[in-house]
Motif scaffolding. Structure first.
Motif, PDB file in Angstrom:
ATOM      1  N   GLY B  40       0.842  -1.189   0.000  1.00  0.00           N
ATOM      2  CA  GLY B  40       0.000   0.000   0.000  1.00  0.00           C
ATOM      3  C   GLY B  40       0.868   1.227   0.000  1.00  0.00           C
ATOM      4  N   SER B  41       0.209   2.396   0.058  1.00  0.00           N
ATOM      5  CA  SER B  41       0.969   3.631  -0.047  1.00  0.00           C
ATOM      6  C   SER B  41       1.848   3.851   1.183  1.00  0.00           C
ATOM      7  N   VAL B  64      -3.075   1.100  10.610  1.00  0.00           N
ATOM      8  CA  VAL B  64      -3.269   1.083   9.158  1.00  0.00           C
ATOM      9  C   VAL B  64      -3.579  -0.338   8.692  1.00  0.00           C
ATOM     10  N   GLU B  67      -6.954  -1.828  10.808  1.00  0.00           N
ATOM     11  CA  GLU B  67      -8.231  -1.131  10.707  1.00  0.00           C
ATOM     12  C   GLU B  67      -8.492  -0.507   9.346  1.00  0.00           C
ATOM     13  N   MET B  68      -7.458  -0.449   8.495  1.00  0.00           N
ATOM     14  CA  MET B  68      -7.684   0.119   7.165  1.00  0.00           C
ATOM     15  C   MET B  68      -7.510  -0.942   6.077  1.00  0.00           C
ATOM     16  N   ARG B  69      -6.378  -1.662   6.104  1.00  0.00           N
ATOM     17  CA  ARG B  69      -6.171  -2.647   5.029  1.00  0.00           C
ATOM     18  C   ARG B  69      -6.965  -3.918   5.260  1.00  0.00           C
ATOM     19  N   VAL B 126     -20.199   7.588   4.176  1.00  0.00           N
ATOM     20  CA  VAL B 126     -20.405   6.348   3.429  1.00  0.00           C
ATOM     21  C   VAL B 126     -21.285   5.379   4.205  1.00  0.00           C
ATOM     22  N   MET B 191     -18.827   9.661  -5.873  1.00  0.00           N
ATOM     23  CA  MET B 191     -18.311   8.465  -5.216  1.00  0.00           C
ATOM     24  C   MET B 191     -18.964   7.195  -5.722  1.00  0.00           C
ATOM     25  N   GLY B 198     -11.209   2.310  -1.365  1.00  0.00           N
ATOM     26  CA  GLY B 198     -10.587   3.243  -0.441  1.00  0.00           C
ATOM     27  C   GLY B 198     -11.644   3.951   0.393  1.00  0.00           C
ATOM     28  N   GLY B 199     -11.301   4.280   1.636  1.00  0.00           N
ATOM     29  CA  GLY B 199     -12.233   5.006   2.481  1.00  0.00           C
ATOM     30  C   GLY B 199     -13.343   4.161   3.071  1.00  0.00           C
ATOM     31  N   TYR B 201     -14.140   1.274   5.732  1.00  0.00           N
ATOM     32  CA  TYR B 201     -13.507   0.613   6.867  1.00  0.00           C
ATOM     33  C   TYR B 201     -14.516  -0.316   7.534  1.00  0.00           C
ATOM     34  N   GLU B 317      -4.081   6.709  -5.199  1.00  0.00           N
ATOM     35  CA  GLU B 317      -4.518   5.414  -5.685  1.00  0.00           C
ATOM     36  C   GLU B 317      -5.568   5.562  -6.782  1.00  0.00           C
TER      37      GLU B 317
END
Lengths: 328, 344
Positions: B40-41, B64, B67-69, B126, B191, B198-199, B201, B317
């Motif tokens: 990832g970034s 990260v 909880e994100m990936r 979202v 969106m 992305g975004g 979670y 991304e």
């Protein structure tokens, strides 16, 4: 349809004054109005312009000094635009509320004798006439001379430019001096607050769903002012090559800079703060986790009174902030 | 292109080959999932990335990855499986090799519902608009089915496709009208025009996971019915299938799967269209195997595309929907060409 109207406007102006800015043959000795604009040129007229059409922020700046335009155009719906609050535009014709779109036919009917907008030195254009604006809208410039002070590296210079323009248009110098005095007091208070917290660092941000944009002070006049007045606004290391106003980080890297105080772009607040809150990485941004956040006026200040109230508010935030939140 | 042959009694040998390949594909999927957690970034060393699952010490890297990936990876797997499996079911139901969620107006319905909700309630995070997307997807699926089911023959493939086209056009015009009238709606639509991971979670994952899991489990049990339906209306009925009820039930499953997938990450093209074809290419016409392979290959495609999208741009991304669109078009052409050659 527009052309005859314009011709009528010009004829009427000639009849009224016997002379106009663009006509040099009709005995141009009498110069009642003269102004050196942001583009470096000096504009003159035999009568002081009174029928002014202005970009909404410029209008707000002039109105603070008592000069009321007859028409305005805005880049956003006026009610929603944070930069256009606290001013009463009622009775002024609105010629557009979307970037790049100005109703030139309606503007022509107002028979303006002056058009006012910021001069953008980088783009070499006035607000509303920049590259990207619809060609139809650019015909606004044919109705009357376009003038305005230049955007620069300080908001103060810009406001001074509007004060100067307003004075040529008949504003009361005492009223201008009065606004200036109140503003100077706010600056002094802000400087005192930053002097109390010499270790406080701040970061100006604008979070989105997957990215985290950090404002580059070099291209944000108010942030340069803050730095000038003692606030340590962090300069991001690698501004985006194609749009150096920001350094855009991926949300995964949003903890790269760790300020004591996080400043959210107030144009998109509180939505942008909610967006950051939804991203788990926000718990690793110390200032956010500690709730040490506020907003900064993002690229829109045009008046002493707005700037003074923002500075006063920020001075309060700075005084109550913990300057040692992040240990270097 | 749907199966026309009677399912051959699968020999033990062929079954075990299929099972072996499926197992290998599952192994590949696990590998992709691990890559999705480590790439990832943000630069995190691969072993460090996996260590955060055993070491509870809080750190930015752990946040990260955990909880994100992790939710992003799980959403990609669930959505990929849901789209591929529902694509397989739709292609069988509609007897149309080009059927997928897009053809049935499901994406258009989800987008329209999100825009309407933004128009009525203002923009929302979202996790709020997910519900409206779901509602819209479900409503359009039902609408398409009901419209197609009117009349003596019931929901025939042709009527389904026509109803889908109608509903897509209707939803599209509602969306355009509102977007022109209201900037909030436009912001929201941006969106939902391109699928993205992305975004998203854990809140989004927990919202859609029950629908995805139940929908997938039930779908994987429909292989036998799909095999019988693919024999043709009369033969299936002769073998004791209540074809009307079976179609309605399958459609409900598709609505749940596509609705949840679209709600989680917006419209994703090609997964529902392409993966069942690839699966069929490997397995032959038996839907029990097609469904199982779709459930593995769909997530693999999603994860692969998402990882590519994260890595190509430095610092930013590309949404997974764009990557799949770009890679999917030529891949689909190749696949169709290859299948034609095989069939010739």
């Amino acid at each position: 349809m527009r052309r005859p109207l314009f011709a009528a406007t010009a004829a009427a102006a000639l009849l009224l004054s016997g002379c106009s800015a663009s006509d040099s043959d009709a005995g141009g000795d009498e110069v009642a109005w003269s102004y050196t604009s942001g583009d470096g040129e000096t504009y003159t007229a035999a009568e002081i312009p009174t029928r002014i059409i202005a970009e909404a922020s410029s209008a707000k700046a002039l109105m603070e000094f008592g000069i009321e335009p007859i028409g305005i155009w805005a880049s956003n719906p006026i009610e929603e635009d944070v930069s256009l609050q606290g001013v009463d535009f009622s009775g002024i014709e609105v010629l557009g509320e979307e970037w790049g779109k100005i109703d030139v036919a309606a503007a022509a009917e107002l028979q303006p004798d002056l058009i006012v907008g910021d001069w953008w030195p980088v783009e070499e254009a006035y607000s509303g006439l920049e590259a990207g604006v619809e060609e139809e809208s650019k015909k606004l410039a044919e109705l009357a001379p376009v003038v305005g002070p230049a955007q620069s590296d300080s908001v103060v210079t810009l406001i001074e430019g509007y004060a100067e323009l307003a004075e040529t248009l008949g504003a009361d110098p005492d009223q201008i001096a009065e606004s200036r005095t109140a503003f100077d007091a706010a600056v002094a208070d802000f400087q005192a607050a930053t002097a109390e917290k010499p270790g406080l660092t701040a970061l100006a941000v604008s979070p989105y769903d997957t990215s985290y944009a950090i404002a580059v002070p070099e291209h944000a006049p108010e942030l340069l002012d803050f730095q000038q007045w003692g606030l340590n606004v962090i300069d991001p290391e690698t501004p985006d090559p194609d749009f150096p106003y920001w350094e855009t980080l991926s949300m995964e890297n949003a903890d790269k800079y760790q300020p004591d105080l996080l400043l959210f772009d107030d144009r998109w607040h509180p939505g942008n703060e909610d967006t950051l809150a939804a991203a788990p990485i926000s718990s690793s941004i110390t200032a956010f986790a500690a709730g040490q956040t506020t907003t900064w006026p993002g690229y829109w200040l045009h008046t002493y009174s707005d700037y003074a109230s923002e500075l006063t508010r920020l001075a309060g935030v700075i005084r109550s902030a913990d300057e040692n939140l992040v240990q270097e | 292109m749907t199966a026309t042959a009677v399912v051959p009694p699968a020999s033990m040998a062929r079954s075990s080959v299929r099972a072996g390949v499926l197992l290998a594909a599952t192994g590949g999927l696990v590998l992709l999932a691990l890559l999705s957690l480590t790439l990832g970034s943000r630069d995190v060393a691969p072993f460090e990335a996996l260590r955060v699952f055993t070491d509870p010490t809080p750190s930015a890297d752990a946040t990260v990855i955990r909880e994100m990936r992790l939710p992003r990876t799980l959403i990609a797997i669930g959505v990929g499986a849901a789209l591929a499996v529902s694509g397989a079911i739709l292609q069988s139901l509609a007897r149309n090799p080009l059927a997928d969620a897009g053809v049935f107006g499901i994406n258009a319905g989800a987008a329209a519902a999100v825009v309407v909700s933004a128009f009525v309630f203002g923009s929302m995070p979202v996790s709020g608009s997910v519900w409206f997307a779901f509602l819209g997807a479900g409503a359009t699926t039902v609408a398409v089915y009901v419209i197609a089911a009117v009349g003596r023959e019931g929901a025939t493939p042709v009527k389904l496709a026509l109803a889908g086209v109608c509903i897509t056009a209707l939803c599209g015009s509602v969306t355009s009208a509102l977007v022109l009238a209201d900037p909030d709606a436009l912001e929201e639509l941006r969106m939902w025009q391109v699928g993205a991971l992305g975004g998203r979670y854990f809140p989004v994952l927990t919202q859609v996971a029950p629908f995805l899991v139940i929908g997938l489990v039930l779908s994987l049990c429909t292989g036998r019915i799909l095999n019988l339906l693919s024999l043709g209306e009369d033969l299936a009925r002769g073998l004791g299938v209540r074809t009307g009820a079976a179609r309605a039930g399958l459609f409900a499953l598709v609505a749940v799967l596509c609705g949840a997938a679209t709600a989680a990450c917006g419209p994703i093209v090609f997964v529902g269209l392409m993966v069942p074809h690839a699966a069929r290419l490997i397995t032959g016409p038996d839907y029990r195997w097609i469904l199982a392979y779709s459930a593995v290959l769909g997530p693999a495609l999603m994860l692969g595309a998402d990882i590519i999208g994260r890595l190509v741009l430095p610092g930013g991304e590309i949404p997974v929907g764009v990557v799949i669109g770009v890679l999917g078009a030529p891949a689909f052409v190749l696949l169709v060409r290859y299948r034609n050659l095989v069939e010739l």
